[in-house]
Design an enzyme around this catalytic site. Structure first.
Site, PDB file in Angstrom:
ATOM      1  N   ILE A   1     100.791 -26.688 -56.935  1.00  0.00           N
ATOM      2  CA  ILE A   1     101.584 -27.221 -55.838  1.00  0.00           C
ATOM      3  C   ILE A   1     103.088 -27.037 -56.071  1.00  0.00           C
ATOM      4  O   ILE A   1     103.839 -26.749 -55.136  1.00  0.00           O
ATOM      5  CB  ILE A   1     101.244 -28.724 -55.593  1.00  0.00           C
ATOM      6  CG1 ILE A   1     101.927 -29.254 -54.331  1.00  0.00           C
ATOM      7  CG2 ILE A   1     101.585 -29.573 -56.802  1.00  0.00           C
ATOM      8  CD1 ILE A   1     101.418 -28.647 -53.065  1.00  0.00           C
TER       9      ILE A   1
ATOM     10  N   LYS B   1      93.426 -20.032 -38.163  1.00  0.00           N
ATOM     11  CA  LYS B   1      94.703 -19.750 -38.816  1.00  0.00           C
ATOM     12  C   LYS B   1      95.234 -18.370 -38.400  1.00  0.00           C
ATOM     13  O   LYS B   1      96.436 -18.188 -38.176  1.00  0.00           O
ATOM     14  CB  LYS B   1      94.546 -19.828 -40.325  1.00  0.00           C
ATOM     15  CG  LYS B   1      94.472 -21.251 -40.873  1.00  0.00           C
ATOM     16  CD  LYS B   1      95.801 -21.973 -40.711  1.00  0.00           C
ATOM     17  CE  LYS B   1      95.836 -23.279 -41.479  1.00  0.00           C
ATOM     18  NZ  LYS B   1      97.147 -23.958 -41.384  1.00  0.00           N
TER      19      LYS B   1
ATOM     20  N   TYR C   1      87.769 -22.006 -39.638  1.00  0.00           N
ATOM     21  CA  TYR C   1      89.091 -22.360 -40.139  1.00  0.00           C
ATOM     22  C   TYR C   1      89.968 -21.118 -40.285  1.00  0.00           C
ATOM     23  O   TYR C   1      91.112 -21.080 -39.808  1.00  0.00           O
ATOM     24  CB  TYR C   1      88.954 -23.071 -41.475  1.00  0.00           C
ATOM     25  CG  TYR C   1      90.263 -23.357 -42.181  1.00  0.00           C
ATOM     26  CD1 TYR C   1      91.126 -24.331 -41.697  1.00  0.00           C
ATOM     27  CD2 TYR C   1      90.618 -22.662 -43.332  1.00  0.00           C
ATOM     28  CE1 TYR C   1      92.323 -24.598 -42.343  1.00  0.00           C
ATOM     29  CE2 TYR C   1      91.811 -22.926 -43.986  1.00  0.00           C
ATOM     30  CZ  TYR C   1      92.668 -23.891 -43.489  1.00  0.00           C
ATOM     31  OH  TYR C   1      93.848 -24.149 -44.129  1.00  0.00           O
TER      32      TYR C   1
ATOM     33  N   ALA D   1      97.605 -29.487 -40.268  1.00  0.00           N
ATOM     34  CA  ALA D   1      96.483 -28.655 -39.832  1.00  0.00           C
ATOM     35  C   ALA D   1      95.198 -29.447 -39.882  1.00  0.00           C
ATOM     36  O   ALA D   1      95.105 -30.475 -40.567  1.00  0.00           O
ATOM     37  CB  ALA D   1      96.341 -27.420 -40.726  1.00  0.00           C
ATOM     38  N   ARG D   2      94.219 -28.972 -39.145  1.00  0.00           N
ATOM     39  CA  ARG D   2      92.846 -29.420 -39.364  1.00  0.00           C
ATOM     40  C   ARG D   2      92.324 -28.546 -40.487  1.00  0.00           C
ATOM     41  O   ARG D   2      92.223 -27.325 -40.342  1.00  0.00           O
ATOM     42  CB  ARG D   2      91.979 -29.250 -38.122  1.00  0.00           C
ATOM     43  CG  ARG D   2      90.569 -29.835 -38.286  1.00  0.00           C
ATOM     44  CD  ARG D   2      89.764 -29.700 -36.987  1.00  0.00           C
ATOM     45  NE  ARG D   2      88.548 -30.500 -37.046  1.00  0.00           N
ATOM     46  CZ  ARG D   2      87.358 -30.052 -37.458  1.00  0.00           C
ATOM     47  NH1 ARG D   2      87.224 -28.802 -37.851  1.00  0.00           N
ATOM     48  NH2 ARG D   2      86.307 -30.841 -37.474  1.00  0.00           N
TER      49      ARG D   2
ATOM     50  N   VAL E   1     104.849 -37.603 -39.492  1.00  0.00           N
ATOM     51  CA  VAL E   1     103.675 -38.281 -40.037  1.00  0.00           C
ATOM     52  C   VAL E   1     102.811 -38.831 -38.905  1.00  0.00           C
ATOM     53  O   VAL E   1     103.281 -39.071 -37.794  1.00  0.00           O
ATOM     54  CB  VAL E   1     104.095 -39.438 -40.972  1.00  0.00           C
ATOM     55  CG1 VAL E   1     104.883 -38.903 -42.160  1.00  0.00           C
ATOM     56  CG2 VAL E   1     104.931 -40.478 -40.224  1.00  0.00           C
TER      57      VAL E   1
END
Length: 319
Positions: A208, A146, A142, A72-73, A35
């Site tokens: 999710i 990746k 982005y 991740a950003r 975290v």
């Protein structure tokens, strides 16, 4: 049975937190949450502080069997960085490479990377869903970052023998989802006419709970070794179907008008809202046949179940 430790990065994020909470129920796998700040996970499981954006001091990997890398950003609609690609690369590529190299040096068996369907591209034609072995065609910073991270991880895996698993989800939704999905539910609560009642596109999404189920399956499954997987709920919805399904639970007041799609596209184009055209009217489908065959996996929850849970959590947040 001896418990094995799984390091989960991005544990305060939408996907990472859901993975940790699922692993807390597992009798064999013990999560170690990575975290950036104190969170609701504090006290529930071992935790280490680490920021992927400033990855000079990496977390320790003592007795870690596998890594689930969800940090991740993330993709943003309004990019503020002057050089977006450089900003994404610093976190999503450079930070990931440093993390993976230390994991391999520490004897981590398997590294699971949560990538993005944006590696494949942004839109699919009818009858031509994305597949994991398609030639990558990312269109934004982005997606490019990746893809570069995926390629770097594969190289590290070949050099070191650490097993690398790549998962490319499409839009992920579920209880507590934010951004555009949250705004869409907010709009449904208002007495507004929405000209989206006759859109016949097809969109792959993943709840999710279904995504986490696949991720946890990949921790040990022999068929996941050094593979790239696409994931979805297993059934695609049109924008109109999605809105109606959410409205049914939310009790929304919005009126879905069956406006001709060709006219809607023309109006949005005249207003300069080209990106909205793709999000609202365009199709993006993924083929998960290979995922199901390799892992013997199928989504345990239907889109209706996942959307209902999402909508009920939204209603709870409005009280």
């Amino acid at each position: 049975m001896t418990s094995r430790r799984v390091l989960v990065t991005g544990a305060t994020g939408f996907v990472g937190e859901a993975v940790v909470l699922r692993l807390l129920l597992d009798q064999v796998l013990t999560p170690v949450a990575v975290v950036r700040r104190a969170s609701c996970l504090s006290g529930l499981c071992p935790a280490v502080m680490f920021d992927l954006a400033s990855s000079n001091e990496l977390p320790e990997f003592e007795n870690i069997d596998a890594v689930i890398h969800a940090a991740a950003r993330v993709h943003v609609m309004k990019e503020a960085a002057p050089d977006a690609l450089a900003a994404f690369r610093k976190v999503n590529v450079d930070g990931t490479v440093k993390l993976a190299r230390k994991a391999a040096q520490s004897g981590v068996r398997r590294f699971i990377f949560i990538s993005s369907i944006k590696v494949n591209g942004e839109v699919t034609l009818p009858g031509h869903p994305f597949k994991a072995d398609d030639i990558p065609a990312p269109l934004d910073a982005y997606g490019i970052s990746k893809l570069e991270a995926e390629e770097a991880l594969k190289s590290i895996g070949k050099e070191t023998g650490m097993e690398v698993v790549i998962i490319r989800p499409p839009l992920v939704y579920g209880p507590g989802v934010k951004a555009n999905f949250y705004r869409m539910m907010s709009v449904l609560t208002r007495r507004l006419p929405l000209p989206m009642g006759a859109i016949n596109n097809r969109r792959s999404m993943v709840g999710i709970s279904n995504l986490v189920d696949l991720i946890v399956t990949c921790v040990d499954h022999v068929g996941a070794r050094n593979q790239t997987f696409l994931v979805s709920d297993g059934r695609d919805l049109s924008t109109s179907e999605l809105l109606r399904c959410l409205r049914e639970t939310i009790g929304g007041k919005a009126l879905l008008i069956p406006f001709p799609e060709v006219v809607l596209r023309a109006v949005l184009r005249l207003c300069g809202m080209h990106s909205v055209i793709q999000r609202v009217c365009g199709s993006l489908q993924v083929d998960i046949t290979a995922t199901k065959a390799a892992l013997g996996w199928s989504a345990p929850y239907s889109p209706e179940v996942e959307l209902k849970k999402t909508a009920l959590k939204f209603l709870e947040s409005q009280q």
